[in-house]
Design a protein around this motif. Structure first.
Motif, short mmCIF file in Angstrom:
data_model
loop_
_atom_site.label_atom_id
_atom_site.label_comp_id
_atom_site.label_asym_id
_atom_site.label_seq_id
_atom_site.Cartn_x
_atom_site.Cartn_y
_atom_site.Cartn_z
N ASN A 93 39.57 -8.39 -2.20
CA ASN A 93 40.68 -9.14 -3.17
C ASN A 93 41.65 -8.54 -3.97
OD1 ASN A 93 38.24 -11.63 -1.83
ND2 ASN A 93 40.38 -11.63 -0.70
N LEU A 94 42.78 -8.79 -4.31
CA LEU A 94 44.03 -8.43 -4.86
C LEU A 94 43.18 -8.64 -6.30
CD1 LEU A 94 46.61 -7.05 -6.29
CD2 LEU A 94 47.54 -9.01 -6.42
N ILE A 95 43.06 -9.16 -7.32
CA ILE A 95 42.97 -9.51 -8.87
C ILE A 95 41.34 -8.85 -8.88
CG2 ILE A 95 42.16 -11.60 -9.95
CD1 ILE A 95 44.85 -10.98 -9.45
N LEU A 116 45.09 0.84 -8.75
CA LEU A 116 45.50 0.09 -7.55
C LEU A 116 46.69 0.21 -6.60
CD1 LEU A 116 45.21 -3.51 -6.90
CD2 LEU A 116 47.06 -3.43 -8.21
N SER A 117 46.17 -0.24 -5.29
CA SER A 117 46.97 0.23 -4.15
C SER A 117 47.89 -0.96 -3.89
CB SER A 117 46.43 0.98 -2.45
OG SER A 117 45.98 2.05 -3.58
N VAL A 118 49.49 -0.86 -3.56
CA VAL A 118 50.19 -2.10 -3.44
C VAL A 118 50.06 -2.05 -2.37
CG1 VAL A 118 52.27 -3.32 -4.12
CG2 VAL A 118 51.21 -2.25 -5.70
N ILE A 131 53.80 -11.89 -0.61
CA ILE A 131 54.34 -12.65 -0.80
C ILE A 131 52.70 -13.79 -1.44
CG2 ILE A 131 55.94 -15.47 -1.71
CD1 ILE A 131 58.10 -13.69 -0.99
N ARG A 132 52.54 -14.26 -1.53
CA ARG A 132 51.34 -15.25 -1.33
C ARG A 132 51.01 -16.36 -3.20
NH1 ARG A 132 50.62 -12.49 2.22
NH2 ARG A 132 48.83 -11.36 2.62
N ASP A 133 50.66 -17.87 -2.25
CA ASP A 133 50.29 -18.78 -3.11
C ASP A 133 49.00 -18.40 -4.20
OD1 ASP A 133 50.05 -21.52 -4.61
OD2 ASP A 133 51.41 -22.09 -3.61
N GLY A 143 46.86 -6.41 9.34
CA GLY A 143 46.48 -8.14 9.62
C GLY A 143 46.67 -8.37 8.19
N ASP A 144 47.91 -7.99 7.12
CA ASP A 144 47.65 -8.69 6.00
C ASP A 144 49.35 -9.93 7.00
OD1 ASP A 144 46.90 -8.76 4.24
OD2 ASP A 144 48.15 -6.38 3.36
N ILE A 145 48.74 -10.54 5.89
CA ILE A 145 50.83 -11.55 6.45
C ILE A 145 51.86 -11.29 5.50
CG2 ILE A 145 51.52 -13.56 6.23
CD1 ILE A 145 49.11 -13.59 9.00
N PRO A 170 37.44 -12.92 13.12
CA PRO A 170 36.83 -13.47 12.59
C PRO A 170 36.46 -14.95 11.84
CG PRO A 170 35.54 -11.58 13.98
CD PRO A 170 36.75 -11.00 12.95
N TYR A 171 36.11 -14.66 10.50
CA TYR A 171 35.86 -14.90 8.77
C TYR A 171 37.31 -16.43 9.68
CZ TYR A 171 37.59 -17.29 4.83
OH TYR A 171 37.73 -18.26 4.06
N GLY A 172 38.25 -16.41 9.64
CA GLY A 172 39.41 -17.28 9.63
C GLY A 172 39.60 -17.85 10.88
N SER A 232 38.55 -25.55 3.43
CA SER A 232 39.48 -24.81 4.99
C SER A 232 39.80 -23.59 4.17
CB SER A 232 39.97 -25.45 5.51
OG SER A 232 40.10 -24.63 6.73
N SER A 233 41.17 -23.00 5.40
CA SER A 233 41.74 -21.50 4.11
C SER A 233 43.56 -21.95 4.99
CB SER A 233 41.62 -20.39 4.15
OG SER A 233 42.24 -18.80 3.79
N CYS A 234 44.02 -20.88 3.93
CA CYS A 234 45.36 -21.55 4.62
C CYS A 234 45.50 -20.21 5.22
CB CYS A 234 46.98 -20.98 3.23
SG CYS A 234 46.19 -19.66 2.56
C1 WQD Z 1 46.75 -10.84 -1.83
C2 WQD Z 1 47.45 -9.70 -1.72
C3 WQD Z 1 47.33 -7.85 -0.41
C4 WQD Z 1 44.45 -5.98 -2.49
C5 WQD Z 1 42.59 -13.00 1.78
C6 WQD Z 1 42.06 -13.63 2.98
C7 WQD Z 1 42.72 -14.92 2.92
C8 WQD Z 1 41.85 -16.07 2.34
C9 WQD Z 1 42.16 -15.68 0.57
C10 WQD Z 1 39.85 -17.08 2.34
C11 WQD Z 1 47.78 -9.30 -0.19
C12 WQD Z 1 47.16 -7.40 -1.84
C13 WQD Z 1 45.16 -6.74 -2.24
C14 WQD Z 1 44.42 -4.67 -2.84
C15 WQD Z 1 46.92 -5.20 -1.92
N1 WQD Z 1 40.51 -16.40 1.69
N2 WQD Z 1 46.54 -6.25 -2.26
N3 WQD Z 1 46.26 -4.42 -3.18
O1 WQD Z 1 44.89 -11.40 2.14
O2 WQD Z 1 46.09 -13.69 0.67
O3 WQD Z 1 43.70 -13.38 2.22
O4 WQD Z 1 42.26 -14.57 0.81
O5 WQD Z 1 39.74 -17.83 3.24
O6 WQD Z 1 41.44 -15.72 4.75
O7 WQD Z 1 42.62 -13.23 4.19
O8 WQD Z 1 44.49 -11.82 -0.34
O9 WQD Z 1 43.46 -11.10 -2.17
O10 WQD Z 1 43.00 -9.10 0.04
O11 WQD Z 1 45.50 -9.77 -0.95
O12 WQD Z 1 48.47 -5.29 -2.04
O13 WQD Z 1 43.81 -3.75 -2.95
O14 WQD Z 1 46.89 -8.53 -2.24
O15 WQD Z 1 48.91 -7.38 0.60
O16 WQD Z 1 49.72 -9.42 0.16
P1 WQD Z 1 44.62 -12.32 1.52
P2 WQD Z 1 44.03 -10.79 -1.02
#
Ligand code: WQD
Ligand code: NAD
Length: 344
Positions: free
Chosen positions: A202-204, A218-220, A233-235, A300-302, A151-153, A126-128
């Motif tokens: 995804n970011l990484i 990279l776009s922030v 902020i994420r964990d 849609g970002d948290i 829909p994924y969530g 599952s997922s946060c």
């Molecule tokens: C992380 C942060 C972006 C890309 C997603 C799913 C979640 C879970 C994990 C499965 C955010 C920022 C990102 C970029 C950025 N998956 N970002 N530039 O959105 O927290 O979670 O993956 O369950 O359900 O929603 O992860 O890696 O996309 O983003 O600035 O090019 O990096 O805004 O704050 P996210 P993420």
């Protein structure tokens, strides 16, 4: 040798790391994957890392008869770790039925077959994302489930409910729901890692692809959030640490140590990092300068979410151990390996 475990999605990112940790801990593993988002040669790399070649079946979890036959072929499977799913949030908005079918029917097929084949327990990925934007941080497992952003969530929320309802109906199985925060990094050998499909969302993966020159910058997404530096902020949880959480959770199911037939655990570090902090940590730990720019928010970002991992720490005896620096170095080593191998 411990019990025999079926790992669905076992050639995928988190699945492959988990197979290695299960093998390291003595479990016998059977992998099922339809290779829709991974490659068959991941099995070779799992064997290189652990020294044991897991059984592998290229099979779709939507194929009920195929799964039925698989349980018969590998008689004695006692537990399942169910990773197989479609996971791209944006794609799920475009193709909701694909996501509902793949993610819901796969689980239903497995659940239906478990009693017939004497499978005692299932761990579900599952997922946060189920918490949406929590009202209280760090978020605990008791936090309310929020309306899904995609829909994924939604498939994660519905799957949690399906498992609960099935067990409530008297099904002779147990379950552990692991709510992952943001899994990142790669195996320290650089033999296993994430294989992004197309342009990473995804970011990484986007960050490491920028660092190696595949992407220009990279776009922030936003620096006007209500956080100390304005970025989200994420964990971020190391994928090997995450993999190990599955092993202790499976031990708990197999030893019948559960207090409830369905248990839920947050799997995170307990520490929130902003996007900008992560970028700087990457630059400092690898010595590589990143080209990045602040752009508008992503829909849609948290704003911010990080785990209260106390329950996993105390009940499972599991704790995230890797430093963010080591984790980011592992992600960078993996990106360089992909280049070396001519993959990306
Ligand atoms: C992380 C942060 C972006 C890309 C997603 C799913 C979640 C879970 C994990 C499965 C955010 C920022 C990102 C970029 C950025 N998956 N970002 N530039 O959105 O927290 O979670 O993956 O369950 O359900 O929603 O992860 O890696 O996309 O983003 O600035 O090019 O990096 O805004 O704050 P996210 P993420
Ligand atoms: P991944 O795409 O790398 O792995 C999933 C694997 O499942 C892939 O190898 C894919 O080929 C396979 N698969 C998909 N549908 C299948 C089907 N019908 N039958 C057989 N195989 C199928 O993804 P991952 O990042 O390793 O994620 C694993 C699980 O963890 C997923 O359920 C995902 O939703 C969940 N999760 C991931 C994250 C994350 O950020 N990576 C966060 C929270 C939860």
């Amino acid at each position: 040798m411990k019990d025999k475990i079926l790992v669905t999605g076992g050639t995928g990112y988190i699945g492959s790391h988990t197979v290695v940790e299960l093998q390291n801990s003595g479990y016998e593993v059977v992998i099922v994957d339809n290779l829709s988002n991974s490659r068959a040669d991941v099995v070779d790399n799992i064997a290189k890392v652990s020294g044991i070649r897991p059984a592998f079946e290229a099979l779709d979890c939507l194929d009920y008869e195929g799964l039925d036959a698989l349980f018969t072929k590998y008689k004695g499977i006692k537990g399942i770790i169910h990773f197989a799913a479609s996971k791209a949030v944006g794609e799920s908005v475009q193709k909701p039925l694909l996501y509902y079918r793949n993610n819901l029917v796969s689980l239903i097929n497995l659940l239906e077959l478990m009693p017939k084949h004497g499978v005692e327990g299932i761990i579900f990925s599952s997922s946060c994302t189920v918490y949406g934007q929590p009202d209280i941080l760090p978020v605990t497992e008791e936090a309310p489930i929020k309306v899904a952003e995609s829909p994924y969530g939604n498939t994660k929320q519905i799957n949690e409910e399906i498992i609960r309802d099935y067990i409530k109906s008297g099904a002779p199985i147990n379950a552990i729901l692991l709510r992952y925060f943001n899994p990142i990094g790669a195996h320290p050998t650089a033999l296993l890692g994430e294989l992004p499909n197309g342009v990473p969302q995804n970011l990484i993966p986007f960050l490491t692809q920028t660092a190696i020159g595949i992407r220009e910058k990279l776009s922030v997404f936003g620096d006007d959030y209500n956080t100390p530096d304005g970025s989200c902020i994420r964990d971020y949880i190391n994928v090997v640490d995450l993999a190990k959480a599955h092993v202790v959770a499976m031990d708990r199911i197999m030893k019948q140590k559960q207090e409830e037939k369905v248990e839920v655990f947050n799997i995170g570090t307990g520490r929130g990092l902003s996007v900008l902090e992560l970028i700087h940590a990457f630059e400092e730990s690898t010595g590589v300068k990143l080209n990045y720019q602040i752009v508008g928010r992503r829909a849609g970002d948290i704003e911010q979410v990080w785990a209260n991992p106390d329950r996993a720490n105390n009940v499972l005896g599991w704790k995230a151990e890797s430093t963010i620096e080591d984790t980011l170095r592992s992600a960078w080593a993996w990106q360089k390996k992909l280049r070396e191998d001519g993959i990306q």
